[in-house]
Design a protein around this motif. Structure first.
Motif, PDB file in Angstrom:
ATOM      1  N   ILE A  92       0.978  -1.148  -0.020  1.00  0.00           N
ATOM      2  CA  ILE A  92      -0.024   0.066   0.236  1.00  0.00           C
ATOM      3  C   ILE A  92       1.007   1.168  -0.081  1.00  0.00           C
ATOM      4  O   ILE A  92       0.538   2.105  -0.681  1.00  0.00           O
ATOM      5  CB  ILE A  92      -0.758   0.072   1.309  1.00  0.00           C
ATOM      6  CG1 ILE A  92      -1.877  -1.091   1.148  1.00  0.00           C
ATOM      7  CG2 ILE A  92      -1.732   1.345   1.356  1.00  0.00           C
ATOM      8  CD1 ILE A  92      -2.805  -1.486   2.243  1.00  0.00           C
ATOM      9  N   ALA A  93       1.861   1.347   0.918  1.00  0.00           N
ATOM     10  CA  ALA A  93       2.853   2.198   0.950  1.00  0.00           C
ATOM     11  C   ALA A  93       3.526   2.362  -0.412  1.00  0.00           C
ATOM     12  O   ALA A  93       3.819   3.667  -0.685  1.00  0.00           O
ATOM     13  CB  ALA A  93       3.925   2.130   1.994  1.00  0.00           C
ATOM     14  N   LEU A 174      11.018   6.353   2.535  1.00  0.00           N
ATOM     15  CA  LEU A 174      10.606   6.421   3.587  1.00  0.00           C
ATOM     16  C   LEU A 174       9.261   5.951   4.312  1.00  0.00           C
ATOM     17  O   LEU A 174       8.906   5.400   5.103  1.00  0.00           O
ATOM     18  CB  LEU A 174      10.684   8.013   4.144  1.00  0.00           C
ATOM     19  CG  LEU A 174      10.972   8.225   5.534  1.00  0.00           C
ATOM     20  CD1 LEU A 174      12.472   7.779   6.037  1.00  0.00           C
ATOM     21  CD2 LEU A 174      10.935   9.989   5.822  1.00  0.00           C
ATOM     22  N   LEU A 175       8.261   6.211   3.304  1.00  0.00           N
ATOM     23  CA  LEU A 175       6.850   5.761   3.413  1.00  0.00           C
ATOM     24  C   LEU A 175       6.871   4.116   3.751  1.00  0.00           C
ATOM     25  O   LEU A 175       6.021   3.593   4.381  1.00  0.00           O
ATOM     26  CB  LEU A 175       6.098   6.128   2.383  1.00  0.00           C
ATOM     27  CG  LEU A 175       4.441   5.995   2.797  1.00  0.00           C
ATOM     28  CD1 LEU A 175       3.991   6.726   4.221  1.00  0.00           C
ATOM     29  CD2 LEU A 175       3.636   6.339   1.678  1.00  0.00           C
ATOM     30  N   VAL A 176       7.478   3.491   2.728  1.00  0.00           N
ATOM     31  CA  VAL A 176       7.441   2.145   2.955  1.00  0.00           C
ATOM     32  C   VAL A 176       8.082   1.599   4.265  1.00  0.00           C
ATOM     33  O   VAL A 176       7.602   0.507   4.821  1.00  0.00           O
ATOM     34  CB  VAL A 176       8.299   1.462   1.525  1.00  0.00           C
ATOM     35  CG1 VAL A 176       8.322   0.021   1.937  1.00  0.00           C
ATOM     36  CG2 VAL A 176       7.769   1.733   0.282  1.00  0.00           C
ATOM     37  N   TYR A 177       9.148   2.191   4.663  1.00  0.00           N
ATOM     38  CA  TYR A 177       9.791   1.538   5.668  1.00  0.00           C
ATOM     39  C   TYR A 177       9.065   1.966   7.033  1.00  0.00           C
ATOM     40  O   TYR A 177       8.819   1.244   7.979  1.00  0.00           O
ATOM     41  CB  TYR A 177      11.280   2.190   6.125  1.00  0.00           C
ATOM     42  CG  TYR A 177      12.267   1.443   5.104  1.00  0.00           C
ATOM     43  CD1 TYR A 177      13.102   0.361   5.556  1.00  0.00           C
ATOM     44  CD2 TYR A 177      12.701   2.217   4.121  1.00  0.00           C
ATOM     45  CE1 TYR A 177      13.757  -0.376   4.451  1.00  0.00           C
ATOM     46  CE2 TYR A 177      13.598   1.500   3.292  1.00  0.00           C
ATOM     47  CZ  TYR A 177      14.104   0.254   3.619  1.00  0.00           C
ATOM     48  OH  TYR A 177      15.038  -0.309   2.714  1.00  0.00           O
ATOM     49  N   THR A 178       8.382   3.340   7.070  1.00  0.00           N
ATOM     50  CA  THR A 178       7.619   3.540   8.033  1.00  0.00           C
ATOM     51  C   THR A 178       6.177   2.472   8.343  1.00  0.00           C
ATOM     52  O   THR A 178       5.881   2.151   9.386  1.00  0.00           O
ATOM     53  CB  THR A 178       7.008   4.846   7.942  1.00  0.00           C
ATOM     54  OG1 THR A 178       8.245   6.025   7.797  1.00  0.00           O
ATOM     55  CG2 THR A 178       6.053   5.599   8.964  1.00  0.00           C
ATOM     56  N   ALA A 179       5.575   2.276   6.981  1.00  0.00           N
ATOM     57  CA  ALA A 179       4.365   1.345   6.982  1.00  0.00           C
ATOM     58  C   ALA A 179       4.860   0.149   7.660  1.00  0.00           C
ATOM     59  O   ALA A 179       4.139  -0.578   8.396  1.00  0.00           O
ATOM     60  CB  ALA A 179       4.164   0.975   5.759  1.00  0.00           C
ATOM     61  N   ALA A 180       5.949  -0.503   7.392  1.00  0.00           N
ATOM     62  CA  ALA A 180       6.465  -1.790   8.031  1.00  0.00           C
ATOM     63  C   ALA A 180       6.699  -1.718   9.434  1.00  0.00           C
ATOM     64  O   ALA A 180       6.368  -2.517  10.115  1.00  0.00           O
ATOM     65  CB  ALA A 180       7.999  -2.096   7.068  1.00  0.00           C
TER      66      ALA A 180
END
Length: 237
Positions: A92-93, A174-180
């Protein structure tokens, strides 16, 4: 946050920056330059993990006193579901990054890890096992845990996940890592077992690294074809 937790964070930080000393040392000793990052990580990260586990002995001895801790069966189930949850959160991210911000898929951090692993295969132990254990202890058990005592889940997860993302130095995603990070924090709160997000994190890293290693040549060919297509379209326009 008690003194032991600050020592854990300090140990983790020193493990990360120890390459500034270790890499030149290995160069002097005559190791092949392309293998040095993997070799030093294979030395420094296990040492850092051993020190952190030693510092956290009281926490692990008292883990059975945690209220509402999930059973072993529930922990296994959530570990499996956690892998799916993290994949969905990252997907999703990544979709938001592409559609809203125009960021193309593909991580420089992952590419670097694959290159180092190709040069020094034992590095996969660091990226797929030791690294996730360290990160879950530091970012979920300690940083998120400390924030969660003062704030609600969303604020604590956002702050700790943002720090987790920033440490990877892949600011494009950054958004992908934050989502994880959010997904791992949820697993930790849901089960009260740090082992659950660790298992999910290990599984994700193993999958990503192995896929990139096994299909390395095909991925390069695909990237090359996409670049050629973009150049062709650009020439037409």
């Amino acid at each position: 946050m008690n003194k032991r937790y600050w020592l854990v964070i300090l140990t983790y930080g020193l493990t990360q920056v120890s390459a500034f000393i270790g890499v030149p040392l290995l160069l002097i000793l005559g190791f092949q330059q392309e293998q040095i990052p993997g070799i030093w990580s294979f030395i420094s990260f296990p040492i850092g993990l051993a020190i952190i586990l030693w510092l956290l002995r009281p926490d692990f001895r008292n883990r059975h006193m945690i209220r509402n801790r999930s059973s072993r069966g529930e922990a296994v189930a959530w570990s499996i579901l956690g892998v799916i949850l993290v994949f969905v959160a990252q997907a999703i991210a990544a979709y938001i990054e592409m559609t809203v911000f125009g960021i193309e898929p593909g991580s420089e951090n992952t590419e670097m890890i694959v290159e180092v692993t190709r040069a020094f295969p034992a590095f996969i132990i660091v990226t797929s096992i030791i690294g996730p254990i360290l990160e879950e202890i530091v970012f979920r058990m300690i940083i998120f845990g400390a924030l969660y005592k003062r704030f609600n889940f969303w604020i604590a997860a956002l702050l700790s996940s943002f720090i987790f993302a920033a440490v990877h130095l892949d600011f494009t995603h950054l958004l992908v890592y934050t989502a994880a990070g959010f997904a791992f924090a949820f697993l930790y709160v849901k089960t009260k077992r740090i082992l659950v997000p660790i298992v999910a994190h290990v599984a994700i890293n193993v999958y990503v690294v192995l896929v990139n290693l096994i299909f390395y040549d095909k991925i390069l060919d695909l990237q090359r074809q996409l670049e050629e297509l973009q150049m062709f379209i650009g020439g037409l326009l």
